[in-house]
Design a protein around this motif. Sequence first.
Motif, mmCIF file in Angstrom:
data_model
loop_
_atom_site.group_PDB
_atom_site.id
_atom_site.type_symbol
_atom_site.label_atom_id
_atom_site.label_comp_id
_atom_site.label_asym_id
_atom_site.label_seq_id
_atom_site.Cartn_x
_atom_site.Cartn_y
_atom_site.Cartn_z
ATOM 1 N N TRP A 1 1.468 -3.533 -2.469
ATOM 2 C CA TRP A 1 2.249 -2.959 -3.565
ATOM 3 C C TRP A 1 1.861 -1.492 -3.703
ATOM 4 O O TRP A 1 0.684 -1.151 -3.768
ATOM 5 C CB TRP A 1 1.960 -3.692 -4.867
ATOM 6 N N VAL A 2 2.864 -0.607 -3.759
ATOM 7 C CA VAL A 2 2.628 0.838 -3.845
ATOM 8 C C VAL A 2 3.558 1.459 -4.882
ATOM 9 O O VAL A 2 4.572 0.870 -5.277
ATOM 10 C CB VAL A 2 2.828 1.529 -2.472
ATOM 11 N N TRP A 3 3.202 2.699 -5.271
ATOM 12 C CA TRP A 3 4.005 3.476 -6.222
ATOM 13 C C TRP A 3 3.551 4.923 -6.080
ATOM 14 O O TRP A 3 2.480 5.179 -5.515
ATOM 15 C CB TRP A 3 3.772 2.937 -7.639
ATOM 16 N N PRO A 4 4.305 5.898 -6.562
ATOM 17 C CA PRO A 4 3.852 7.289 -6.402
ATOM 18 C C PRO A 4 2.720 7.684 -7.340
ATOM 19 O O PRO A 4 2.119 8.736 -7.204
ATOM 20 C CB PRO A 4 5.113 8.103 -6.708
ATOM 21 N N ARG A 5 2.434 6.845 -8.298
ATOM 22 C CA ARG A 5 1.388 7.074 -9.297
ATOM 23 C C ARG A 5 0.847 5.688 -9.675
ATOM 24 O O ARG A 5 1.328 4.699 -9.153
ATOM 25 C CB ARG A 5 1.973 7.816 -10.510
ATOM 26 N N PRO A 6 -0.099 5.570 -10.596
ATOM 27 C CA PRO A 6 -0.548 4.220 -10.970
ATOM 28 C C PRO A 6 0.635 3.330 -11.370
ATOM 29 O O PRO A 6 1.561 3.777 -12.044
ATOM 30 C CB PRO A 6 -1.488 4.481 -12.158
ATOM 31 N N ALA B 1 2.297 10.229 0.688
ATOM 32 C CA ALA B 1 2.145 8.812 1.014
ATOM 33 C C ALA B 1 2.040 8.066 -0.313
ATOM 34 O O ALA B 1 1.451 8.583 -1.262
ATOM 35 C CB ALA B 1 0.890 8.600 1.853
ATOM 36 N N PRO B 2 2.625 6.871 -0.418
ATOM 37 C CA PRO B 2 2.531 6.120 -1.670
ATOM 38 C C PRO B 2 1.089 5.731 -1.980
ATOM 39 O O PRO B 2 0.268 5.564 -1.077
ATOM 40 C CB PRO B 2 3.359 4.861 -1.405
ATOM 41 N N TRP C 1 5.616 5.362 5.292
ATOM 42 C CA TRP C 1 6.403 5.594 4.081
ATOM 43 C C TRP C 1 6.018 6.901 3.410
ATOM 44 O O TRP C 1 4.870 7.307 3.424
ATOM 45 C CB TRP C 1 6.214 4.443 3.092
ATOM 46 N N ARG C 2 7.013 7.540 2.794
ATOM 47 C CA ARG C 2 6.835 8.759 2.003
ATOM 48 C C ARG C 2 7.450 8.481 0.636
ATOM 49 O O ARG C 2 8.402 7.699 0.535
ATOM 50 C CB ARG C 2 7.543 9.945 2.658
#
Length: 185
Positions: A163-168, A136-137, A113-114
Amino acid sequence: SPTVPVTTEPAGTGMTHTGITVTTTADTGDTIYELEVLMTADDAWELWIDGNFIDSQEGWSFTDINETTLDLDTDGPHVVAVHAYDVFNVIAGFMAEVRLNGQVIGLTGSNGWRVVGSQPTADWIDPWYDDSSWNAPSACDPTDVSIYWQDRPVDLTSVGAGWVWPRPCRDLGDAWFRLPFFIAP
């Protein structure tokens, strides 16, 4: 982008996440590609495959099964693209497992994932889009995962999706995710 050897295996469905089954017919012969996208986003998402809008939903804790048929080329670049966004101003996150004919080709928290946290150009949903500047997330804080999602949905966490996100994840907002993959001739 991973190169995917094609095998035949029926797709499964989950109980507490969104399952999108996309059956694709190849241009040559009777080859069938089944792309299964099992995902959720807190709070809402929009899904495209190879530039084709598939669906959108709000809510992370229910099942929605869609079957969509797309005609894709036998080989070449492809992409699963997701716009995920916060609605309720508590926490934001994205979780997914993507399989092509039963083989995992993308799992949030581990591979493929990007992501970008600012709105990309309109062609970001297309397979040939250059996402080389995307990152990368980032994994969501384990304490937040435990408090807000209580390590759910189990059918995604049990296969290793995170669980991922581009920032916190408590920084909310919007996120644009891409999973590029390549089907070899």
